[in-house]
Design a protein around this motif. Structure first.
Motif, mmCIF file in Angstrom:
data_model
loop_
_atom_site.group_PDB
_atom_site.id
_atom_site.type_symbol
_atom_site.label_atom_id
_atom_site.label_comp_id
_atom_site.label_asym_id
_atom_site.label_seq_id
_atom_site.Cartn_x
_atom_site.Cartn_y
_atom_site.Cartn_z
ATOM 1 N N ARG A 31 35.882 -6.641 -22.245
ATOM 2 C CA ARG A 31 35.195 -7.960 -21.626
ATOM 3 C C ARG A 31 33.718 -8.135 -22.446
ATOM 4 N N PHE A 32 33.407 -9.328 -22.775
ATOM 5 C CA PHE A 32 32.313 -9.873 -23.329
ATOM 6 C C PHE A 32 31.085 -9.601 -22.152
ATOM 7 N N ASP A 33 31.096 -10.195 -20.900
ATOM 8 C CA ASP A 33 30.067 -9.902 -19.901
ATOM 9 C C ASP A 33 29.712 -8.721 -19.536
ATOM 10 N N PHE A 34 30.596 -7.651 -19.923
ATOM 11 C CA PHE A 34 30.391 -6.150 -19.744
ATOM 12 C C PHE A 34 29.510 -5.373 -20.987
ATOM 13 N N LYS A 35 29.474 -6.206 -22.041
ATOM 14 C CA LYS A 35 29.157 -5.493 -23.278
ATOM 15 C C LYS A 35 27.603 -5.144 -23.213
ATOM 16 N N GLY A 36 27.422 -3.598 -23.382
ATOM 17 C CA GLY A 36 26.071 -2.967 -23.557
ATOM 18 C C GLY A 36 25.768 -2.560 -21.882
ATOM 19 N N SER A 37 26.661 -2.746 -21.111
ATOM 20 C CA SER A 37 26.531 -2.664 -19.528
ATOM 21 C C SER A 37 26.661 -0.973 -19.326
ATOM 22 N N LYS A 38 25.848 -0.666 -18.417
ATOM 23 C CA LYS A 38 26.118 0.808 -17.854
ATOM 24 C C LYS A 38 26.957 1.016 -16.839
ATOM 25 N N SER A 39 28.189 0.237 -16.876
ATOM 26 C CA SER A 39 29.222 0.502 -15.943
ATOM 27 C C SER A 39 30.112 1.738 -16.062
ATOM 28 N N THR A 40 30.313 2.335 -14.752
ATOM 29 C CA THR A 40 31.191 3.457 -14.891
ATOM 30 C C THR A 40 31.842 3.613 -13.400
ATOM 31 N N LEU A 41 33.041 4.386 -13.555
ATOM 32 C CA LEU A 41 33.665 4.437 -12.380
ATOM 33 C C LEU A 41 34.211 5.933 -12.385
ATOM 34 N N THR A 42 33.758 7.032 -11.360
ATOM 35 C CA THR A 42 34.007 8.290 -11.199
ATOM 36 C C THR A 42 34.729 8.582 -10.272
ATOM 37 N N LEU A 43 35.905 9.318 -10.262
ATOM 38 C CA LEU A 43 36.561 9.656 -9.035
ATOM 39 C C LEU A 43 36.132 11.163 -8.805
ATOM 40 N N GLU A 44 35.694 11.340 -7.550
ATOM 41 C CA GLU A 44 35.237 12.612 -7.136
ATOM 42 C C GLU A 44 36.133 12.822 -5.779
ATOM 43 N N LYS A 45 37.208 13.773 -5.850
ATOM 44 C CA LYS A 45 38.070 13.920 -4.745
ATOM 45 C C LYS A 45 38.472 12.628 -4.132
ATOM 46 N N GLU A 46 38.047 12.140 -2.766
ATOM 47 C CA GLU A 46 38.479 11.354 -2.052
ATOM 48 C C GLU A 46 37.431 10.167 -2.074
ATOM 49 N N THR A 47 36.454 10.267 -3.170
ATOM 50 C CA THR A 47 35.732 9.285 -3.276
ATOM 51 C C THR A 47 35.403 8.706 -4.627
ATOM 52 N N LEU A 48 35.345 7.468 -4.729
ATOM 53 C CA LEU A 48 35.180 6.601 -6.012
ATOM 54 C C LEU A 48 33.603 6.344 -6.190
ATOM 55 N N VAL A 49 33.072 6.486 -7.070
ATOM 56 C CA VAL A 49 31.668 6.274 -7.236
ATOM 57 C C VAL A 49 31.667 5.079 -8.504
ATOM 58 N N VAL A 50 30.998 4.038 -8.077
ATOM 59 C CA VAL A 50 31.121 2.713 -8.892
ATOM 60 C C VAL A 50 29.522 2.464 -9.468
ATOM 61 N N VAL A 51 29.177 2.519 -10.638
ATOM 62 C CA VAL A 51 27.718 2.455 -11.140
ATOM 63 C C VAL A 51 27.896 1.158 -11.870
ATOM 64 N N SER A 52 26.733 0.343 -11.701
ATOM 65 C CA SER A 52 26.723 -1.021 -12.578
ATOM 66 C C SER A 52 25.304 -1.325 -12.603
#
Length: 162
Positions: A31-52
């Motif tokens: 996606r163009f709008d996320f180019k160069g973005s620091k967006s990540t998804l991390t699954l830690e057991k029962e929790t999903l950590v979303v960073v943007s």
């Protein structure tokens, strides 16, 4: 006539969740709008950590994730959204708790709904699931229909129909 029964559970298939996260990451890369973005998804057991980068991109990222979850048949009702907090390097983070099982409050609500329906069935809480038994299978089907229409905070699945 033998007793029939089924279990009411609320589970999220973690393998499908991993697949939904992978698909979301692939879409982010293209996606163009996320180019160069620091967006990540991390699954830690029962929790999903979303960073943007900011609140707007975080919301868009969660929207993409939810659409991928729905396509894979995962319930988005079973996500408990945490507060948005500041993270390192000017990013924002949100923790999404993936609910597994039926909590006590919803178990009591389900039992009350079944009891108030005046059907000839018995329901009992067994940890994080509920077992419903009855002589007539039509009554069990009526319970399933009743619970599908009910407004609960978790998504329910009906398993072990015997």
């Amino acid at each position: 006539m033998a007793e029939s029964s089924f279990d009411i559970v609320s589970k999220m298939d973690m393998q499908e969740m991993t697949n939904a996260i992978t698909q979301t990451e692939k879409e982010l890369a293209s996606r163009f709008d996320f180019k160069g973005s620091k967006s990540t998804l991390t699954l830690e057991k029962e929790t999903l950590v979303v960073v943007s980068d900011d609140d707007y991109k975080l919301g868009a990222l969660i929207d993409i994730l939810q659409s991928k979850m729905l396509k894979r048949g995962l319930p988005i009702k079973n996500i408990d959204y945490g507060t948005i907090e500041s993270a390192s390097m000017g990013t924002v983070r949100q923790r999404l708790k993936l609910k597994q099982g039926i909590d006590q409050e919803n178990s009591k609500k389900i039992n009350t709904l079944i009891r108030d329906a005046k059907l000839k069935v018995k329901s009992q809480i067994q940890g994080d699931q509920i077992r419903v038994t009855g002589k007539n299978r039509d009554d069990l089907q009526a319970v399933i229909q009743l619970l599908r229409k009910a407004d609960l905070t978790v998504d329910l699945q009906f398993t072990n129909m015997k």
